[in-house]
Design a protein around this motif. Sequence first.
Motif, short mmCIF file in Angstrom:
data_model
loop_
_atom_site.label_atom_id
_atom_site.label_comp_id
_atom_site.label_asym_id
_atom_site.label_seq_id
_atom_site.Cartn_x
_atom_site.Cartn_y
_atom_site.Cartn_z
N LYS A 1 2.24 1.86 -3.48
CA LYS A 1 1.16 2.32 -4.38
C LYS A 1 0.85 3.80 -4.13
CE LYS A 1 -1.06 -2.17 -4.88
NZ LYS A 1 -2.26 -2.97 -4.58
N LYS A 2 0.78 4.19 -2.87
CA LYS A 2 0.52 5.60 -2.54
C LYS A 2 1.64 6.49 -3.05
CE LYS A 2 -2.42 5.03 1.51
NZ LYS A 2 -2.58 5.29 2.95
N GLU A 3 2.86 6.01 -2.97
CA GLU A 3 4.02 6.78 -3.45
C GLU A 3 3.93 6.98 -4.97
OE1 GLU A 3 8.74 5.99 -3.73
OE2 GLU A 3 7.82 5.62 -1.76
N ILE A 4 3.58 5.93 -5.69
CA ILE A 4 3.45 6.03 -7.15
C ILE A 4 2.33 7.00 -7.52
CG2 ILE A 4 2.74 4.74 -9.21
CD1 ILE A 4 4.22 2.31 -7.98
N VAL A 5 1.20 6.89 -6.85
CA VAL A 5 0.07 7.78 -7.13
C VAL A 5 0.46 9.23 -6.85
CG1 VAL A 5 -2.26 8.44 -6.38
CG2 VAL A 5 -1.73 6.04 -6.83
N ALA A 6 1.15 9.47 -5.76
CA ALA A 6 1.57 10.83 -5.41
C ALA A 6 2.55 11.38 -6.45
CB ALA A 6 2.21 10.86 -4.03
N GLU A 7 3.50 10.55 -6.89
CA GLU A 7 4.48 10.98 -7.88
C GLU A 7 3.80 11.33 -9.21
OE1 GLU A 7 8.07 9.01 -10.55
OE2 GLU A 7 7.56 8.08 -8.64
N VAL A 8 2.93 10.47 -9.69
CA VAL A 8 2.26 10.71 -10.96
C VAL A 8 1.30 11.90 -10.85
CG1 VAL A 8 0.71 9.71 -12.70
CG2 VAL A 8 2.55 8.33 -11.73
N LEU B 1 0.82 -1.21 0.00
CA LEU B 1 0.00 0.00 0.00
C LEU B 1 0.85 1.26 0.00
CD1 LEU B 1 -2.82 1.22 0.09
CD2 LEU B 1 -2.72 1.08 2.59
N ALA B 2 1.94 1.26 0.75
CA ALA B 2 2.81 2.44 0.81
C ALA B 2 3.43 2.72 -0.55
CB ALA B 2 3.90 2.24 1.86
#
Length: 172
Positions: free
Chosen positions: A8-15, A5-6
């Motif tokens: 995934k959240k990092e990828i979403v924040a970056e994009v 989950l962490a």
Amino acid sequence: MALGLAAKKEIVAEVSEVASRALSVAVAEYRGMEVADLTDLRVKAREQGVYLKVIRNTLAKRALADSKFADLESALTGPLIYGFSIDAPGGAARLFKDFGKTNDKLNVTALSIGSGLLGPEKLDAVASLPTRDEALARLLATFKAPVGKFVQTINEVPGKFVRVLAAIKDEK
């Protein structure tokens, strides 16, 4: 490999952050491409100021949900690579168009310049959008004649001013 989950959240924040700065986005299916071809595409993307990312479509939908590219959601199916144009609105489209000339496995599926979903048939139009420098050059070209007259007038004014002063001095 499963992402936590962490991650995934990092990828979403970056994009999401990249999407907030991007001028446009191009999405292409890369099914069947060789790793060497993808590496070559990434190198060209870096050279042209395009942020390139392979990301799961569910994560991309979350990342783009609150951006000006939210309209892409319906087009996000299959194995996709996302190209975000940071410096020029046509950068990612131009990259995919040029790369597609030598690699038929890269197929553009959707584009967006922040004003609605565009289909792959609009690739040429978006790819032909000028860069910042090209747009400024075109703008300056439209000013060429008026600016030329302005410069000529400025160059003539001191001479006219000197002649007027001389005429006033002679009258005294």
